[in-house]
Design a protein around this motif. Structure first.
Motif, PDB file in Angstrom:
ATOM      1  N   MET A   1       0.835  -1.179   0.000  1.00  0.00           N
ATOM      2  CA  MET A   1       0.000   0.000   0.000  1.00  0.00           C
ATOM      3  C   MET A   1       0.880   1.242   0.000  1.00  0.00           C
ATOM      4  N   THR A   2       0.585   2.199  -0.857  1.00  0.00           N
ATOM      5  CA  THR A   2       1.341   3.442  -0.919  1.00  0.00           C
ATOM      6  C   THR A   2       0.827   4.429   0.125  1.00  0.00           C
ATOM      7  N   LEU A   3       1.591   5.475   0.363  1.00  0.00           N
ATOM      8  CA  LEU A   3       1.143   6.535   1.266  1.00  0.00           C
ATOM      9  C   LEU A   3      -0.130   7.172   0.725  1.00  0.00           C
ATOM     10  N   HIS A   4      -0.205   7.357  -0.586  1.00  0.00           N
ATOM     11  CA  HIS A   4      -1.407   7.893  -1.228  1.00  0.00           C
ATOM     12  C   HIS A   4      -2.612   7.002  -0.910  1.00  0.00           C
ATOM     13  N   ASP A   5      -2.435   5.695  -1.054  1.00  0.00           N
ATOM     14  CA  ASP A   5      -3.516   4.745  -0.752  1.00  0.00           C
ATOM     15  C   ASP A   5      -3.922   4.814   0.712  1.00  0.00           C
ATOM     16  N   ASP A   6      -2.922   4.895   1.595  1.00  0.00           N
ATOM     17  CA  ASP A   6      -3.215   4.975   3.024  1.00  0.00           C
ATOM     18  C   ASP A   6      -4.011   6.234   3.337  1.00  0.00           C
ATOM     19  N   ALA A   7      -3.598   7.371   2.765  1.00  0.00           N
ATOM     20  CA  ALA A   7      -4.305   8.626   3.018  1.00  0.00           C
ATOM     21  C   ALA A   7      -5.760   8.530   2.559  1.00  0.00           C
ATOM     22  N   ALA A   8      -5.979   7.979   1.382  1.00  0.00           N
ATOM     23  CA  ALA A   8      -7.347   7.819   0.874  1.00  0.00           C
ATOM     24  C   ALA A   8      -8.155   6.899   1.791  1.00  0.00           C
ATOM     25  N   TYR A  28     -10.419  16.699   0.375  1.00  0.00           N
ATOM     26  CA  TYR A  28      -9.144  15.981   0.417  1.00  0.00           C
ATOM     27  C   TYR A  28      -9.231  14.718  -0.436  1.00  0.00           C
ATOM     28  N   LEU A  29     -10.333  13.976  -0.311  1.00  0.00           N
ATOM     29  CA  LEU A  29     -10.504  12.764  -1.107  1.00  0.00           C
ATOM     30  C   LEU A  29     -10.550  13.089  -2.591  1.00  0.00           C
ATOM     31  N   ASP A  30     -11.207  14.175  -2.958  1.00  0.00           N
ATOM     32  CA  ASP A  30     -11.248  14.599  -4.360  1.00  0.00           C
ATOM     33  C   ASP A  30      -9.844  14.954  -4.844  1.00  0.00           C
ATOM     34  N   ARG A  82       8.999  10.330   1.449  1.00  0.00           N
ATOM     35  CA  ARG A  82       8.925   9.026   0.789  1.00  0.00           C
ATOM     36  C   ARG A  82       9.030   7.855   1.754  1.00  0.00           C
ATOM     37  N   GLN A  83       9.735   8.020   2.866  1.00  0.00           N
ATOM     38  CA  GLN A  83       9.876   6.914   3.809  1.00  0.00           C
ATOM     39  C   GLN A  83       8.643   6.729   4.694  1.00  0.00           C
ATOM     40  N   ASP A  84       7.704   7.667   4.666  1.00  0.00           N
ATOM     41  CA  ASP A  84       6.486   7.547   5.462  1.00  0.00           C
ATOM     42  C   ASP A  84       5.562   6.509   4.824  1.00  0.00           C
ATOM     43  N   ALA A  85       5.271   5.448   5.551  1.00  0.00           N
ATOM     44  CA  ALA A  85       4.387   4.411   5.024  1.00  0.00           C
ATOM     45  C   ALA A  85       2.923   4.795   5.180  1.00  0.00           C
ATOM     46  N   THR A  86       2.626   5.591   6.232  1.00  0.00           N
ATOM     47  CA  THR A  86       1.249   5.976   6.522  1.00  0.00           C
ATOM     48  C   THR A  86       1.204   7.447   6.943  1.00  0.00           C
ATOM     49  N   LEU A  87       0.001   8.008   6.956  1.00  0.00           N
ATOM     50  CA  LEU A  87      -0.165   9.369   7.470  1.00  0.00           C
ATOM     51  C   LEU A  87       0.231   9.434   8.944  1.00  0.00           C
ATOM     52  N   GLY A 102      12.400  11.974  21.216  1.00  0.00           N
ATOM     53  CA  GLY A 102      12.697  10.865  20.325  1.00  0.00           C
ATOM     54  C   GLY A 102      11.938   9.587  20.609  1.00  0.00           C
ATOM     55  N   THR A 103      11.643   9.329  21.860  1.00  0.00           N
ATOM     56  CA  THR A 103      10.928   8.093  22.189  1.00  0.00           C
ATOM     57  C   THR A 103       9.780   8.405  23.132  1.00  0.00           C
ATOM     58  N   GLY A 104       8.786   7.537  23.077  1.00  0.00           N
ATOM     59  CA  GLY A 104       7.679   7.659  24.014  1.00  0.00           C
ATOM     60  C   GLY A 104       6.479   8.424  23.513  1.00  0.00           C
ATOM     61  N   LEU A 105       6.604   9.162  22.408  1.00  0.00           N
ATOM     62  CA  LEU A 105       5.427   9.836  21.861  1.00  0.00           C
ATOM     63  C   LEU A 105       4.480   8.788  21.297  1.00  0.00           C
ATOM     64  N   ALA A 106       3.189   8.955  21.552  1.00  0.00           N
ATOM     65  CA  ALA A 106       2.198   8.012  21.036  1.00  0.00           C
ATOM     66  C   ALA A 106       0.977   8.775  20.544  1.00  0.00           C
ATOM     67  N   LEU A 107       0.584   8.510  19.305  1.00  0.00           N
ATOM     68  CA  LEU A 107      -0.605   9.156  18.770  1.00  0.00           C
ATOM     69  C   LEU A 107      -1.844   8.654  19.499  1.00  0.00           C
ATOM     70  N   LEU A 108      -2.805   9.555  19.688  1.00  0.00           N
ATOM     71  CA  LEU A 108      -4.086   9.124  20.231  1.00  0.00           C
ATOM     72  C   LEU A 108      -4.695   8.106  19.277  1.00  0.00           C
ATOM     73  N   PRO A 109      -5.315   7.068  19.787  1.00  0.00           N
ATOM     74  CA  PRO A 109      -5.949   6.093  18.895  1.00  0.00           C
ATOM     75  C   PRO A 109      -7.175   6.695  18.214  1.00  0.00           C
ATOM     76  N   GLY A 110      -7.562   6.100  17.108  1.00  0.00           N
ATOM     77  CA  GLY A 110      -8.782   6.536  16.444  1.00  0.00           C
ATOM     78  C   GLY A 110      -8.563   7.379  15.211  1.00  0.00           C
ATOM     79  N   GLY A 111      -7.325   7.603  14.852  1.00  0.00           N
ATOM     80  CA  GLY A 111      -7.055   8.338  13.618  1.00  0.00           C
ATOM     81  C   GLY A 111      -6.966   9.833  13.811  1.00  0.00           C
TER      82      GLY A 111
END
Length: 176
Positions: A1-8, A28-30, A82-87, A102-111
């Motif tokens: 899956m590309t980053l473009h695909d992940d974003a969509a 954004y989707l358009d 380019r190295q980003d696999a996902t948003l 550098g370590t310990g940061l965590a995104l809130l779940p749910g997108g």
């Protein structure tokens, strides 16, 4: 899956919290549907970006960066690479790079938390905004992209940042 695909995929599945956010989600989707290179800075006119608001919920503080070029207090964020696999990868990379945590940061779940479209010197940024929880022992370090880096109490943010950062903080707090 590309980053473009992940974003969509992310934007297709995301439940917008209100009509304005729904309109942005569809725009954004358009953009992605009509621009195969819509993730990259080289895309003419507009491109997706990713950001993350770094928060310390225990201390009711948010870490903002004084952006070197824009001279504004903002959340951490920027162009996808380019190295980003996902948003999510892009948002977390930007948060780590610009906060120095550098370590310990965590995104809130749910997108994503919110979307924000804004004009910059390079093009329109179609920003996908996340929130990241800082670890208790977080030590921030200023990056080359910042003039300053500072923790602000939640109630200080409206005095230093623009409305988009305030909206992001309010929505993040509602999700906590």
């Amino acid at each position: 899956m590309t980053l473009h695909d992940d974003a969509a995929r992310v934007l297709d599945r995301w439940s917008a919290p209100d009509e304005g956010q729904q309109e942005l989600r569809l725009a954004y989707l358009d953009h992605l549907a009509t621009h195969p290179a819509g993730m990259w800075k080289a895309c003419p006119g507009a491109h997706l970006t990713a950001s993350a608001l770094v928060i310390d919920p225990a201390g009711e503080r948010v870490l903002l960066t004084l952006h070197r070029k824009l001279k504004m207090w903002l959340q951490m964020g920027g162009h996808c690479e380019r190295q980003d696999a996902t948003l999510e990868d892009a948002a977390l990379r930007e948060a780590r790079e610009e906060s120095g945590i550098g370590t310990g940061l965590a995104l809130l779940p749910g997108g994503p938390v919110l979307l924000d479209r804004h004009s910059t010197p390079c093009a329109w940024h179609l920003d996908v905004q996340y929130a990241a929880l800082a670890p208790a022992d977080a030590v921030e370090t200023i990056s080359d992209e910042s003039l300053d880096l500072r923790w602000f109490a939640y109630d200080e943010v409206p005095r230093v940042a623009d409305a988009s950062v305030v909206r992001l903080l309010e929505r993040t707090r509602a999700l906590l």
